[in-house]
Design an enzyme around this catalytic site. Structure first.
Site, PDB file in Angstrom:
ATOM      1  CE  LYS A   6      -4.075  -2.237   1.081  1.00 30.43           C
ATOM      2  NZ  LYS A   6      -3.680  -3.635   1.125  1.00 30.43           N
TER       3      LYS A   6
HETATM    4  C1  LIG Z   1      -4.219  -4.758   0.535  1.00 26.21           C
HETATM    5  C2  LIG Z   1      -3.408  -5.979   0.479  1.00 26.21           C
HETATM    6  C3  LIG Z   1      -3.651  -6.994  -0.475  1.00 26.21           C
HETATM    7  C4  LIG Z   1      -4.806  -6.930  -1.444  1.00 26.21           C
HETATM    8  O1  LIG Z   1      -4.658  -5.890  -2.381  1.00 26.21           O
HETATM    9  P1  LIG Z   1      -5.921  -5.426  -3.263  1.00 26.21           P
HETATM   10  O2  LIG Z   1      -5.438  -4.253  -4.039  1.00 26.21           O
HETATM   11  O3  LIG Z   1      -6.990  -5.068  -2.262  1.00 26.21           O
HETATM   12  O4  LIG Z   1      -6.293  -6.562  -4.114  1.00 26.21           O
HETATM   13  C5  LIG Z   1      -2.799  -8.087  -0.508  1.00 26.21           C
HETATM   14  N1  LIG Z   1      -1.779  -8.212   0.371  1.00 26.21           N
HETATM   15  C6  LIG Z   1      -1.517  -7.264   1.310  1.00 26.21           C
HETATM   16  C7  LIG Z   1      -0.391  -7.480   2.246  1.00 26.21           C
HETATM   17  C8  LIG Z   1      -2.317  -6.133   1.403  1.00 26.21           C
HETATM   18  O5  LIG Z   1      -2.050  -5.199   2.343  1.00 26.21           O
END
Ligand SMILES: *Cc1c(COP(=O)(O)O)cnc(C)c1O
Length: 457
Positions: free
Chosen positions: A107
């Site tokens: 993120k």
């Molecule tokens: C948010 C997240 C995901 C999923 O990502 P999306 O964009 O919601 O599909 C997968 N792994 C981790 C560690 C995350 O923080």
């Protein structure tokens, strides 16, 4: 200037700065650019490539040098010189590590930039906002970390009291920034989400606080995630031969960014969509039908999602950019818990995407196996990806699996599988010695709104 339109076709088109600050379109849809720009040739380090790939999406709304400086600054917070390094597992399988940012999950790649874009645009407008959000773990800390230095942004993040991991909670409660507020709500993650929705629905409250959000439907987040698909292909010298990407998925934002990279001209063989037991996407790809199910908690909590918000953008594409038809399909899904694609739409979906699901036992097995045979510690989200890739890949198919979190962010699962407790990286080594600051509040809208009103600067 590139125009953005809503996936539901009933909102005015906007330019990039308004799309950035608005998030959700007024008709309830998600913004997408009216056309896909073509990729350039690409070269240079991560920040240079990132500026090149993203520039057509912002062009003429921000001076080029200012944009390049924000991108440079965003990725200077990463603790690896490659920003997103590739690690080879075997002859045809690579991991793309996206967790070298401040909060150890992918993120950060988007939010470090989005925080700077918010600050820049608000300064230009002489405006300020209050970001409110609900988190089950990763998004909250990444958003707080992204705006901690802004004079123009306050942020309040609600999380379910006692239900996040210690690492996740401490990443939210130890920032020590005056504009950043962690609220432990006596309730579940769904209660937190409902409170946020209710705050946005309260018009007087929304207006006096200038409420805003940086959730995963924000176009700027998708935009920043396009870059690392191109980066991976470039590093592997595969800008003209197709690569397969395997993406551990929750809200479908990450994999949708890959779809955009392909639409912009990156050669992609296919996307492997990896899910935990919350497998609505796997079932959609297999059967061409979305059927809602209850969310079950798993070892990969950031993927414990049944209604993937960014899927709406893909459905809009599958429905040939027909906003009203997209709105109708989603309405049907919302009212009956079920919606089907046509045979032709399903065929196009299967052409581009394959899906696989792993349960918790299978996830732990992957973590154990990768440790035993490759000496690597994987976090459970990445392990779901690696397991899905192992199941779906064809011989000779080159696969890049996105590694979405640092193993130390989910130490319990890693230790359970391997007996090894992964260590936090140096910049977080003293996380458990830092002072925590948070308030515990009841699951009550009036109390939460009073708190927000009280902390606004
Ligand atoms: C948010 C997240 C995901 C999923 O990502 P999306 O964009 O919601 O599909 C997968 N792994 C981790 C560690 C995350 O923080």
């Amino acid at each position: 200037m590139l125009e953005y339109r809503s996936s539901r076709g009933r909102a005015p088109s906007l330019g990039f700065p308004d799309v950035l600050l608005t998030g959700l379109a007024p008709d309830g849809g998600l913004y997408l650019p009216a056309s896909w720009p073509a990729l350039g040739d690409g070269d240079g380090d991560y920040a240079t490539l990132a500026t090149e790939v993203m520039w057509p999406f912002v062009a003429d709304t921000i001076p080029h040098d200012d944009f390049a400086a924000m991108v440079e600054s965003a990725y200077s917070t990463f603790d690896h010189p490659d920003v997103a390094p590739l690690v080879q597992i075997d002859e045809h399988h690579h991991l793309l590590e996206l967790f070298h940012g401040p909060t150890l999950a992918f993120k950060d790649v988007a939010l470090q930039l989005v925080g700077r874009l918010f600050d820049y645009e608000l300064r230009r407008r002489q405006d300020r906002v209050m970001i409110v959000g609900a988190t089950s773990g990763d998004t909250g800390s990444a958003a707080m970390e992204a705006v901690r230095d802004s004079d123009l942004v306050d942020i309040v993040v609600l999380y379910p009291h006692g239900r996040t991991s210690d690492v996740q909670r401490r990443q939210m409660t130890t920032l020590g920034a005056a504009n950043v507020h962690a609220v432990a709500v006596e309730g579940t993650f769904d209660d937190c989400q409902d409170l946020v929705k209710a705050m946005f629905a309260d018009e007087a409250f929304r207006d006096r606080n200038r409420l805003s959000a940086v959730n995963s439907i924000n176009w700027a987040r998708v935009m920043a995630q396009i870059v690392y698909y191109v980066w991976a292909a470039q590093r592997l010298d595969r800008r003209t031969t197709p690569t397969t990407f395997c993406v551990p998925t929750g809200n479908f934002g990450n994999v949708f960014a890959g779809h955009v990279a392909a639409a912009m001209g990156l050669p992609v063989e296919r996307f492997l969509v990896a899910s935990n037991r919350n497998d609505i996407l796997t079932r959609l790809i297999e059967r061409g039908e979305m059927v809602a199910d209850d969310v079950v908690p798993t070892l990969s909590p950031s993927m414990d999602i049944q209604i993937s918000s960014n899927l709406e953008r893909l459905l809009f594409e599958l429905l040939d950019g027909n906003g009203p038809a997209t709105a109708e399909l989603l309405q049907q899904f919302r009212s009956s818990g079920r919606a089907a694609l046509t045979t032709a739409q399903h065929a196009r979906l299967r052409d581009e995407f394959s899906g696989a699901r792993l349960d918790d036992d299978e996830t732990l097995e992957v973590i154990a196996r990768m440790h035993r045979y490759h000496g690597m510690l994987l976090d459970p989200h990445t392990a779901v990806g690696v397991g899905a890739a192992a199941r779906l890949r064809r011989p000779e198919e080159t696969v890049v699996t996105l590694s979405t979190a640092h193993p130390a962010k989910f130490p319990d699962a890693v230790e359970q599988a391997t007996g090894v407790r992964p260590a936090l990286p140096p910049h977080l080594a003293d996380l458990f010695d830092r002072d925590e600051r948070f308030v515990v509040l009841p699951n009550d809208l009036a109390t939460i709104e009073d708190f927000v009103d009280g902390v606004r600067r």
